[in-house]
Design an enzyme around this catalytic site. Structure first.
Site: not given
Lengths: 364, 364
Positions: B226, B230
């Site tokens: 995750d 980003k």
């Protein structure tokens, strides 16, 4: 159905610290992404202006030299407005001055269809009447004329735009708190540090002045008015009806005895014990002193002055001359949305102005 | 000369945690500032869709109930694109899903003249090829179709818009560093606190799961992907050519022995000593452990993993599940521009999506 502008003309007033950085950044933007849409048609400093009656563009590359060589006496503000409102294309004025007179003319610019971008706090932190006149003269969403003033608080940091986004998307801002002055940040970070002991207050002020962190007369920073102006702007954007930056409690750090005196810095050491006492009392509570502005939206209260903070608090942990601004909102809950960074300086201020211009160019 | 859209139609795909907040916020915005310009013409969840062949608007007030009562089997993605591209007005699709298939269809939506807003990271952190396809299909500045994805990093915080502003105004971003995962923030803030001692690693993970701070399978947070996604988005926006979120070093906190095992949480305590050792070593250096992502733009390097920080560092001082992201740039100098706050949650994520919609409505 409204149409989109094919060309946009820019008028730049003021080419000092911020203004000259802006012109340089604009020239560099135009070079890296040439846009036939954009042209500079007016450039002025306090005693010199450059423009052509036929609105011919001023070459961006050496605009400041051209102004130096070929500039002439600037027209009156009303003549500028007249000249710009007759331009064949839509016009955006970039006001890089701190002039009260120009600020008071924003409604007239807007009524002439001219958009405004400025880092100048004066128009938005003056009388509520001027604020209302300005914002009742802007056009409907996305159509202009526009007023953008990101750099009026926190220089190029996304403070104004973030607050506007919070409000527009329907969040409820409950509290805004922060260190809004680079000068005050620098002074208190060194006077009341987290680790170790700071020097005397007067020595901190003198050092700040030597390093160029203060206004020519440091009293213009120490009286708290700069912070009060920024707080006025944020409060109004958040929906508070603030009459003026002097209509709420603002603590001045200028000893009353020295407010009119010509030897301010020489006599400041006489008053060191007052600030010493504040620091000592905070220290006994294991806290540090900072100069903050805060808005309590629920109670509709604003205040500016010294407060004590736990050493682990983000406001206590500031460095250099950084600003920090926290938005407490319903959606963000217990912990605020916080933005920290340089809140002063020619290049970062000009960047906020240029960012505003890019946002207007997308809509105009 | 292009004209401005008189009306804009919205299609919303996905009405889960973020999507339902978005529909509520949109309804509330429409009520507080009625705009004849805006109408909802398509609303769908995974197994149900609501729309009218004649593009008649769906009442915003009770759109979710209408979907529940009158929804039918959703069309295929290509049928959705076909339907929306024939709409009489300009269309903005709000993709509130985390669907890979929809993400891969963004270029087709854009080619049909349909703008896209999404908090979905997948399209921007997948293959470089998909990224290039998407951004070569957007229209010229200010004309659309648009792609906005503020909430793909840091939820509603102004992260994407700030980075875009820095780049567009010509600043040079040198380094980006931060805590990008609310789950990782919560875990390390409690496991390796500034004051006092944290519990065991497995206990922290279990507590985070109980409080709803992790994915159903916590390994989906602990594997670091995750954060890598980003970082991939920010790196690409800053001009780095990142092939994929697995093309740079990403430290996974899932012990290899437990990567495929069905009793992950039961067996996690067996591996507590590894994390304990990390914490002890950091502690000996008077530091704390945090899980960060960082981009070195000069060296063109990205990495994700555990790092140690001085206790006075803003990253060490995080609380709760807050994110923090720092932009180091040429204009900001030694101290970065830093943004901190909630980086997850339905309402703050939906707010970023709604903010994007408002920005597009100003331009379209």
């Amino acid at each position: 159905m409204s149409t989109r502008a094919e060309k946009v003309s820019i008028a730049v007033i003021g080419a000092g610290g911020v203004g000259s950085c802006f012109v340089t950044q604009l020239a560099s933007l135009a070079k890296s992404r040439p846009s036939p849409k954009l042209s500079l048609i007016y450039l002025a400093i306090i005693d010199r202006a450059l423009y052509h009656q036929d609105y011919a563009p001023i070459p961006l590359d050496n605009a400041l030299e051209e102004l130096d060589n070929f500039g002439f006496e600037p027209p009156s503000i009303s003549d500028i407005i007249h000249f710009l409102s007759k331009a064949p294309h839509k016009v955006v004025v970039v006001d890089n001055t701190s002039s009260q007179a120009i600020a008071e003319s924003y409604p007239a610019f807007l009524k002439g269809g001219i958009s405004i971008i400025t880092p100048n706090k004066k128009a938005f932190s003056g009388s509520k009447e001027l604020w209302d006149q300005i914002f009742s003269s802007v056009g409907p969403q996305g159509q202009g004329p526009f007023v953008y003033h990101e750099s009026s608080v926190g220089a190029g940091m996304p403070i104004i735009s973030t607050l506007n986004d919070l409000v527009e998307t329907g969040d409820r801002v409950t509290r805004i708190e922060g260190v809004f002055s680079g000068t005050m940040s620098f002074l208190f970070n060194s006077f009341s540090p987290i680790n170790g002991e700071g020097g005397s207050w007067s020595a901190s002020v003198m050092r700040a002045k030597q390093l160029g962190y203060t206004e020519p007369d440091p009293r213009d920073d120490l009286n708290g008015l700069d912070v009060a102006r920024k707080l006025t702007i944020l409060g109004r954007l958040a929906g508070m009806s603030i009459e003026s930056p002097t209509s709420f409690p603002v603590q001045s750090l200028v000893p009353q005895e020295l407010s009119g005196c010509s030897e301010f810095l020489d006599r400041l050491p006489e008053f060191d014990d007052r600030m010493d006492k504040e620091r000592q009392e905070a220290s006994k509570a294991n806290k540090v002193v900072r100069f903050v502005g805060s808005l309590d939206l629920a109670a509709q209260k604003a205040k500016v002055g010294m407060e004590w903070f736990e050493k682990s608090h983000p406001i206590a942990g500031l460095e250099g001359s950084d600003n920090i601004i926290s938005f407490y909102t319903e959606r963000y809950g217990r912990l605020p949305l916080t933005i920290r960074g340089a809140g002063a300086g020619g290049d970062v201020t000009a960047m906020g102005v240029l960012g505003d211009l890019i946002k207007i160019l997308r809509q105009i």
